[in-house]
Design an enzyme around this catalytic site. Structure first.
Site, PDB file in Angstrom:
ATOM      1  N   ASN A  61      26.220-100.828 -54.029  1.00 58.74           N
ATOM      2  CA  ASN A  61      25.923 -99.507 -53.479  1.00 58.74           C
ATOM      3  C   ASN A  61      24.483 -99.090 -53.780  1.00 58.74           C
ATOM      4  O   ASN A  61      23.930 -99.427 -54.828  1.00 58.74           O
ATOM      5  CB  ASN A  61      26.937 -98.455 -53.944  1.00 58.74           C
ATOM      6  CG  ASN A  61      27.148 -98.396 -55.444  1.00 58.74           C
ATOM      7  OD1 ASN A  61      26.961 -99.377 -56.147  1.00 58.74           O
ATOM      8  ND2 ASN A  61      27.553 -97.243 -55.932  1.00 58.74           N
ATOM      9  N   GLU A  63      22.286 -95.680 -53.748  1.00 57.93           N
ATOM     10  CA  GLU A  63      22.389 -94.219 -53.636  1.00 57.93           C
ATOM     11  C   GLU A  63      21.053 -93.577 -53.319  1.00 57.93           C
ATOM     12  O   GLU A  63      19.995 -94.217 -53.378  1.00 57.93           O
ATOM     13  CB  GLU A  63      22.997 -93.664 -54.934  1.00 57.93           C
ATOM     14  CG  GLU A  63      24.430 -94.169 -55.122  1.00 57.93           C
ATOM     15  CD  GLU A  63      25.154 -93.544 -56.297  1.00 57.93           C
ATOM     16  OE1 GLU A  63      24.517 -92.873 -57.144  1.00 57.93           O
ATOM     17  OE2 GLU A  63      26.387 -93.733 -56.372  1.00 57.93           O
ATOM     18  N   ASN A  64      21.141 -92.285 -52.976  1.00 59.15           N
ATOM     19  CA  ASN A  64      19.950 -91.532 -52.603  1.00 59.15           C
ATOM     20  C   ASN A  64      20.118 -90.103 -53.089  1.00 59.15           C
ATOM     21  O   ASN A  64      21.237 -89.589 -53.093  1.00 59.15           O
ATOM     22  CB  ASN A  64      19.797 -91.561 -51.077  1.00 59.15           C
ATOM     23  CG  ASN A  64      18.443 -91.057 -50.635  1.00 59.15           C
ATOM     24  OD1 ASN A  64      18.187 -89.859 -50.640  1.00 59.15           O
ATOM     25  ND2 ASN A  64      17.579 -91.971 -50.262  1.00 59.15           N
ATOM     26  N   CYS A  72      27.560 -97.506 -49.259  1.00 58.39           N
ATOM     27  CA  CYS A  72      28.499 -98.234 -50.116  1.00 58.39           C
ATOM     28  C   CYS A  72      28.156 -99.727 -50.187  1.00 58.39           C
ATOM     29  O   CYS A  72      27.515-100.283 -49.284  1.00 58.39           O
ATOM     30  CB  CYS A  72      29.909 -98.123 -49.558  1.00 58.39           C
ATOM     31  SG  CYS A  72      30.610 -96.487 -49.561  1.00 58.39           S
ATOM     32  N   GLU A  74      30.148-102.242 -49.728  1.00 53.96           N
ATOM     33  CA  GLU A  74      30.769-103.047 -48.663  1.00 53.96           C
ATOM     34  C   GLU A  74      29.880-103.092 -47.424  1.00 53.96           C
ATOM     35  O   GLU A  74      29.662-104.143 -46.829  1.00 53.96           O
ATOM     36  CB  GLU A  74      32.140-102.467 -48.287  1.00 53.96           C
ATOM     37  CG  GLU A  74      33.180-102.516 -49.388  1.00 53.96           C
ATOM     38  CD  GLU A  74      33.173-101.274 -50.283  1.00 53.96           C
ATOM     39  OE1 GLU A  74      32.095-100.703 -50.542  1.00 53.96           O
ATOM     40  OE2 GLU A  74      34.266-100.884 -50.726  1.00 53.96           O
ATOM     41  N   CYS A 111      36.178 -97.074 -48.684  1.00 48.72           N
ATOM     42  CA  CYS A 111      36.238 -95.758 -48.035  1.00 48.72           C
ATOM     43  C   CYS A 111      36.478 -95.934 -46.531  1.00 48.72           C
ATOM     44  O   CYS A 111      36.412 -97.049 -45.996  1.00 48.72           O
ATOM     45  CB  CYS A 111      34.944 -94.985 -48.288  1.00 48.72           C
ATOM     46  SG  CYS A 111      33.568 -95.505 -47.248  1.00 48.72           S
ATOM     47  N   CYS A 114      33.711 -97.670 -44.514  1.00 51.01           N
ATOM     48  CA  CYS A 114      33.641 -99.125 -44.750  1.00 51.01           C
ATOM     49  C   CYS A 114      34.804 -99.842 -44.066  1.00 51.01           C
ATOM     50  O   CYS A 114      34.636-100.937 -43.530  1.00 51.01           O
ATOM     51  CB  CYS A 114      33.621 -99.420 -46.244  1.00 51.01           C
ATOM     52  SG  CYS A 114      32.069 -98.944 -47.015  1.00 51.01           S
TER      53      CYS A 114
HETATM   54  N1  THU Z   1      31.288 -96.617 -53.268  1.00 46.85           N
HETATM   55  C1  THU Z   1      31.184 -97.897 -52.790  1.00 46.85           C
HETATM   56  O1  THU Z   1      30.100 -98.507 -52.837  1.00 46.85           O
HETATM   57  N2  THU Z   1      32.290 -98.490 -52.294  1.00 46.85           N
HETATM   58  C2  THU Z   1      33.532 -97.926 -52.279  1.00 46.85           C
HETATM   59  O2  THU Z   1      34.482 -98.567 -51.825  1.00 46.85           O
HETATM   60  C3  THU Z   1      33.735 -96.567 -52.789  1.00 46.85           C
HETATM   61  C4  THU Z   1      32.521 -95.859 -53.231  1.00 46.85           C
HETATM   62  C5  THU Z   1      30.099 -96.001 -53.847  1.00 46.85           C
HETATM   63  C6  THU Z   1      29.484 -94.867 -53.065  1.00 46.85           C
HETATM   64  C7  THU Z   1      28.751 -94.117 -54.141  1.00 46.85           C
HETATM   65  O3  THU Z   1      27.503 -94.737 -54.349  1.00 46.85           O
HETATM   66  C8  THU Z   1      29.589 -94.346 -55.384  1.00 46.85           C
HETATM   67  O4  THU Z   1      30.423 -95.460 -55.107  1.00 46.85           O
HETATM   68  C9  THU Z   1      30.463 -93.167 -55.763  1.00 46.85           C
HETATM   69  O5  THU Z   1      31.239 -92.750 -54.698  1.00 46.85           O
END
Ligand code: THU
Length: 162
Positions: A61, A63-64, A72, A74, A111, A114
Site C-alpha cells: 500500500n 498512502e498519501n 491498496c 492489491e 476492500c 480491490c
Molecule cells: N489496505 C490495503 O492495502 N489492502 C487491503 O486489503 C485493506 C487496506 C490499506 C489501505 C490503507 O493504506 C491501509 O491499508 C489502511 O486501510
C-alpha cells in the site's frame, strides 16, 4: 416472494499445509509489507502475484496525506503486473498485513475497490485468480474473487447483446 441464498466457499488451512509455491507467494507478500508506505495508518499490507510465466510480482500500500489519493497493496501490485506483463495472466495472489509490530492473527480481506479490480483481471484473462489471505493463525484460500464479490456488475450487463 422467493429468497436467494448465496454460497461462499473459503478453504481454511495453516501454513504447513501449503505447497512450496504457495509458501513462497505468502513469504513474498509478507516481505512486501516491509516496503509499504503506510505512515498514516501504520497498517502495512503486502501483496504478491504469481503470473503465468512463473514470475512473481510484489507490491504494497502507498498512502498519501490526502487520504483518497493512496492505493491498496492489491491494486498497486495488480496494476503493475498488468502494465509490465499485459500478456501474462495472474494465476494466484497472496495478501498479508503487518501492524502493531506483528503480522495480523487473522487474514485481512480485500476492500471493495480491490475486489472489483481483481474481477476485471479474471474477466480480462478469462481465468480465475486464486487468492491466499495470510493470517498467523489461519490462512484463507479463495478460488476466485467471485466468491467475495457476488452479484458483481459485469460486461453482460453493460452490453446485454454480447
Ligand atoms: N489496505 C490495503 O492495502 N489492502 C487491503 O486489503 C485493506 C487496506 C490499506 C489501505 C490503507 O493504506 C491501509 O491499508 C489502511 O486501510
Amino acid at each position: 416472494m422467493e429468497q436467494i441464498n448465496l454460497n461462499t466457499k473459503i478453504v481454511v488451512c495453516n501454513y504447513d499445509e501449503l505447497n512450496d509455491t504457495e509458501k513462497k507467494l505468502i513469504n513474498t507478500a509478507k516481505e512486501a509489507c516491509g516496503r509499504a508506505y503506510a505512515i498514516y495508518s501504520n497498517f502495512r499490507v503486502g501483496c504478491a502475484i504469481l503470473l503465468d510465466n512463473n514470475e512473481i510480482i510484489s507490491g504494497n500500500n502507498q498512502e498519501n496525506v490526502a487520504f483518497p489519493s493512496g492505493i491498496c497493496a492489491e491494486r498497486t501490485t495488480l496494476f503493475y503486473a498488468n502494465s509490465r506483463y499485459p500478456d501474462q495472466k495472474p494465476l494466484m495472489m497472496a495478501i498479508a498485513a503487518f501492524t502493531n509490530d506483528n503480522f495480523t492473527e487473522l487474514s485481512i480481506t480485500p476492500c471493495g475497490a480491490c475486489r472489483q479490480v481483481i474481477l476485471e483481471a479474471e474477466n480480462r484473462y478469462k481465468s480465475p485468480v486464486r487468492i491466499l489471505l495470510y493470517g498467523k493463525k489461519k490462512i484463507y484460500i479463495i478460488e476466485s474473487i467471485k466468491n467475495l464479490l457476488p452479484l458483481s456488475f459485469d460486461e453482460s450487463q453493460l452490453n446485454p447483446s454480447v
